[in-house]
Write a protein that holds these residues in place. Structure first.
Motif, mmCIF file in Angstrom:
data_model
loop_
_atom_site.group_PDB
_atom_site.id
_atom_site.type_symbol
_atom_site.label_atom_id
_atom_site.label_comp_id
_atom_site.label_asym_id
_atom_site.label_seq_id
_atom_site.Cartn_x
_atom_site.Cartn_y
_atom_site.Cartn_z
ATOM 1 N N PHE A 104 -84.529 -9.567 -38.618
ATOM 2 C CA PHE A 104 -83.131 -9.406 -38.405
ATOM 3 C C PHE A 104 -82.897 -8.281 -37.459
ATOM 4 C CE2 PHE A 104 -83.281 -10.609 -43.087
ATOM 5 C CZ PHE A 104 -83.244 -11.821 -42.783
ATOM 6 N N HIS A 119 -74.729 -12.256 -38.466
ATOM 7 C CA HIS A 119 -75.129 -12.114 -39.905
ATOM 8 C C HIS A 119 -74.553 -13.414 -40.676
ATOM 9 C CE1 HIS A 119 -76.781 -8.193 -39.138
ATOM 10 N NE2 HIS A 119 -75.672 -7.993 -38.534
ATOM 11 N N GLU A 120 -73.397 -13.917 -40.339
ATOM 12 C CA GLU A 120 -72.841 -15.005 -41.196
ATOM 13 C C GLU A 120 -74.002 -16.167 -41.018
ATOM 14 O OE1 GLU A 120 -71.088 -13.021 -39.029
ATOM 15 O OE2 GLU A 120 -69.419 -12.533 -40.517
ATOM 16 N N THR A 133 -84.637 -15.610 -44.266
ATOM 17 C CA THR A 133 -85.351 -14.419 -44.768
ATOM 18 C C THR A 133 -86.607 -14.359 -43.903
ATOM 19 O OG1 THR A 133 -86.721 -15.642 -45.988
ATOM 20 C CG2 THR A 133 -84.847 -15.285 -47.048
ATOM 21 N N ILE A 147 -76.919 -15.799 -40.478
ATOM 22 C CA ILE A 147 -78.181 -15.589 -41.362
ATOM 23 C C ILE A 147 -77.839 -15.957 -42.686
ATOM 24 C CG2 ILE A 147 -79.596 -13.643 -42.194
ATOM 25 C CD1 ILE A 147 -79.466 -12.422 -39.321
ATOM 26 N N ARG A 148 -76.801 -15.471 -43.324
ATOM 27 C CA ARG A 148 -76.343 -15.823 -44.508
ATOM 28 C C ARG A 148 -76.242 -17.266 -44.836
ATOM 29 N NH1 ARG A 148 -73.530 -10.955 -44.284
ATOM 30 N NH2 ARG A 148 -71.719 -11.852 -43.572
ATOM 31 N N ALA A 149 -75.531 -17.926 -43.848
ATOM 32 C CA ALA A 149 -75.273 -19.540 -44.023
ATOM 33 C C ALA A 149 -76.465 -20.327 -44.259
ATOM 34 C CB ALA A 149 -74.447 -20.016 -43.075
ATOM 35 N N ALA A 199 -79.635 -19.018 -45.354
ATOM 36 C CA ALA A 199 -80.247 -18.338 -46.282
ATOM 37 C C ALA A 199 -81.530 -17.952 -45.624
ATOM 38 C CB ALA A 199 -80.466 -19.210 -47.375
ATOM 39 N N TYR A 225 -71.266 -13.487 -34.862
ATOM 40 C CA TYR A 225 -71.443 -14.098 -36.460
ATOM 41 C C TYR A 225 -72.801 -14.020 -36.737
ATOM 42 C CZ TYR A 225 -66.500 -15.453 -35.044
ATOM 43 O OH TYR A 225 -65.286 -15.450 -34.817
#
Length: 193
Positions: free
Chosen positions: A82, A108-109, A117, A111-113, A115, A106
């Protein structure tokens, strides 16, 4: 017979984005992409990056030492580091590593969308062709290549995170990304507005 230096890359292929992509407002903006074929004694330069990095081990074993954690990437595995992560990569055997870096408004979005890691996960061995396309697109200067590189990066991430997930179990977001990315974005007859 000439001996090789201990810290030698056997093969290196790297492309860096040559134009400013922030005006394009892409969800995922590819900054660079590359491939390393390295000897067992190879180690990279310790670095802290302000963008995200996707790594896929095509062959061998690679160790990531740094903060916030240490990782081991085995053949067929991928991981994502990250923005702000510090790392140094080293090979424990002759290895091949594909990677790309990305950012954008976007990041971080994304990365979240998906998932994503840091923890290494199995991706299999079918990402090479998409990576080669991504490296090629990243080397071009035109805005159309930015879109094509972004589409290739989405395909890579989607393919990697979908391994082992049955199609009916995939989140709606994966299915939508697959529909969009599988659509022929590289077709010159199609306009992007």
């Amino acid at each position: 017979m000439q001996s090789r230096p201990k810290n030698l890359l056997i093969t290196e292929e790297v492309s860096f984005r040559k134009i400013e992509t922030s005006a394009l407002s892409l969800w995922l903006q590819v900054r660079s992409a590359g491939y390393y074929h390295v000897l067992a004694s190879w180690s990279g330069v310790p670095e802290k990056k302000e963008f995200a990095e996707f790594f896929w081990c095509a062959r061998g074993t690679l160790r990531f030492s740094g903060e916030p954690e240490k990782l081991v990437l085995h053949q067929g595995d991928f991981c994502v580091l990250f923005p702000g992560d510090f790392h140094c990569i080293s090979a424990t055997e002759e290895s091949e590593l594909y990677w790309f870096t990305f950012d954008g408004p976007y990041v971080h979005e994304v990365i979240r969308a998906f998932a994503l890691t840091r923890e290494p996960r199995a991706a299999g061995f079918f990402l090479k062709e998409i990576f080669q396309q991504l490296i090629l697109e990243t080397a071009h200067f035109a805005p159309a290549s930015c879109f094509a590189a972004s589409a290739a990066a989405y395909r890579l991430i989607t393919a990697a995170v979908s391994v082992g997930i049955e199609p009916e179990e995939q989140p709606l977001l994966f299915k939508k990304f697959r529909e969009i990315v599988d659509w022929p974005l590289g077709n010159c007859a199609i306009g992007i507005k």
